[in-house]
Design an enzyme around this catalytic site. Sequence first.
Site, short mmCIF file in Angstrom:
data_model
loop_
_atom_site.label_atom_id
_atom_site.label_comp_id
_atom_site.label_asym_id
_atom_site.label_seq_id
_atom_site.Cartn_x
_atom_site.Cartn_y
_atom_site.Cartn_z
N TYR A 1 9.36 -86.59 42.72
CA TYR A 1 10.77 -87.03 42.72
C TYR A 1 11.30 -87.32 44.12
O TYR A 1 12.32 -87.95 44.27
CB TYR A 1 11.67 -85.96 42.09
CG TYR A 1 11.45 -85.69 40.63
CD1 TYR A 1 10.68 -86.55 39.85
CD2 TYR A 1 12.03 -84.60 40.02
CE1 TYR A 1 10.48 -86.30 38.50
CE2 TYR A 1 11.84 -84.34 38.67
CZ TYR A 1 11.06 -85.19 37.92
OH TYR A 1 10.87 -84.93 36.59
N LYS B 1 -1.64 -78.31 37.52
CA LYS B 1 -2.70 -79.10 36.89
C LYS B 1 -3.80 -79.29 37.94
O LYS B 1 -4.25 -80.40 38.24
CB LYS B 1 -2.10 -80.45 36.41
CG LYS B 1 -3.02 -81.30 35.57
CD LYS B 1 -3.20 -80.82 34.15
CE LYS B 1 -4.14 -81.73 33.40
NZ LYS B 1 -4.46 -81.22 32.04
N ASP C 1 -0.32 -78.43 30.64
CA ASP C 1 -0.40 -78.82 29.22
C ASP C 1 -0.54 -77.58 28.33
O ASP C 1 0.08 -77.49 27.26
CB ASP C 1 -1.55 -79.83 28.97
CG ASP C 1 -2.82 -79.48 29.73
OD1 ASP C 1 -2.78 -78.64 30.65
OD2 ASP C 1 -3.88 -80.05 29.40
N ASP D 1 10.92 -79.33 35.59
CA ASP D 1 11.96 -80.14 34.94
C ASP D 1 11.67 -80.21 33.44
O ASP D 1 12.54 -79.94 32.59
CB ASP D 1 11.92 -81.54 35.58
CG ASP D 1 13.05 -82.44 35.13
OD1 ASP D 1 13.98 -81.93 34.49
OD2 ASP D 1 12.99 -83.65 35.42
N ASP E 1 13.44 -77.89 30.06
CA ASP E 1 14.13 -78.52 28.91
C ASP E 1 13.49 -78.08 27.60
O ASP E 1 14.18 -77.85 26.60
CB ASP E 1 14.09 -80.05 29.02
CG ASP E 1 15.31 -80.61 29.75
OD1 ASP E 1 15.81 -79.93 30.66
OD2 ASP E 1 15.75 -81.73 29.41
#
Length: 342
Positions: free
Chosen positions: A123, A172, A205, A229, A233
Amino acid sequence: MELCVIEGDGVGHEVIPAAVEVLKTLFPNLKIHRAGAGWDYFQAHGFPVSEATIELARRCGAVLFGAANSPSYPVDGYYSPIVRMRRLLKVHANIRPISYLPVSTARAGVDLIVVRENTEDVYLSQEKSSNINGEKGTVQKIVTRAATEKISHTAFQLARLAKRRLVTIVHKGNVLPQTDGLFRRVAFEVAEQYKDIQTDELLVDTAAYWMVKEPTRFDIILTSNQYGDILSDMAAAWGGGLGFIPALNLGDDVGIAEPVHGSAPDIAGKGMANPTGAILSAAMLIRYHWQKPQIAEQVEAAVRNTIDEGAYTADVKANGAVTTGEFAQLICQKLQAATAAS
Ligand code: ATP
């Protein structure tokens, strides 16, 4: 005490005034400075947030930010104002607690905190279009030892402060060994200094799978910007929904309270928005930035009691719902009663 208030777009104009009412109830002498930012502000001024606003936020130290309705396509001159503020104001941590509240949409037993690195990853680099027709886009993923050390210390110190048992490092690293692998390595190095806290790890994942299947497995999640992020959520669904979940962007000098949800254009302007996330974000500002944990607990108790007594906004159930302002008023009345009784 000074506070910079930026409502932003959409439901920011409803949930932030609700949180301000709560703060004014608790701190009648709080000096409030209002400023604009976001998409509507960009349409009117040609830039999404001014340097003067960022300076004002720095001077106040405490900021309450609603949401920005950033478009999902490139717009000349537009950038996400909150991403810029996080970077320029060096708020390195985004702390997002998700706990069960007594509403039908929440899941019993969930009580976790996502600690998300706030200043790096995909980001914060300049995204590029490397083809004149815009048919190839690239972005850099940035992970440094310094920022990873800082966020890792924040996560483990928070674990001690909040009496938590487990920090799960989410990454990851098997596919991205130079970036996520570095994040993982450094986080485990820092963990060595906190032997009283258990540490484990999950690939992002797999973490998403467990977040759906068994969210009570999690205690503190330590992760990078984008994974944090998304996972927060997901977790918000177990906390009753996006409208309930608070967040605090925390740095050494500045705290930006900002509910997890966005500008929710589908319900904006209808008095339907749930102000709980914004009010609990203000409580985080009180706890971590102004360092008044007992007052933060009063707010959290007032929110819980209001919900316990059966008040809810339209995101929980349309039938019998109160408006954003009415819900906030019920919380303010509880705080006034508690102050009068003490
Ligand atoms: P943005 O583009 O600003 O991120 P969005 O609609 O894509 O906006 P959110 O604002 O996070 O993303 O909203 C996602 C869903 O959650 C929407 O259906 C919205 O109505 C709901 N929602 C978000 N915030 C609240 C809230 N405070 N109260 C009730 N519902 C909310």
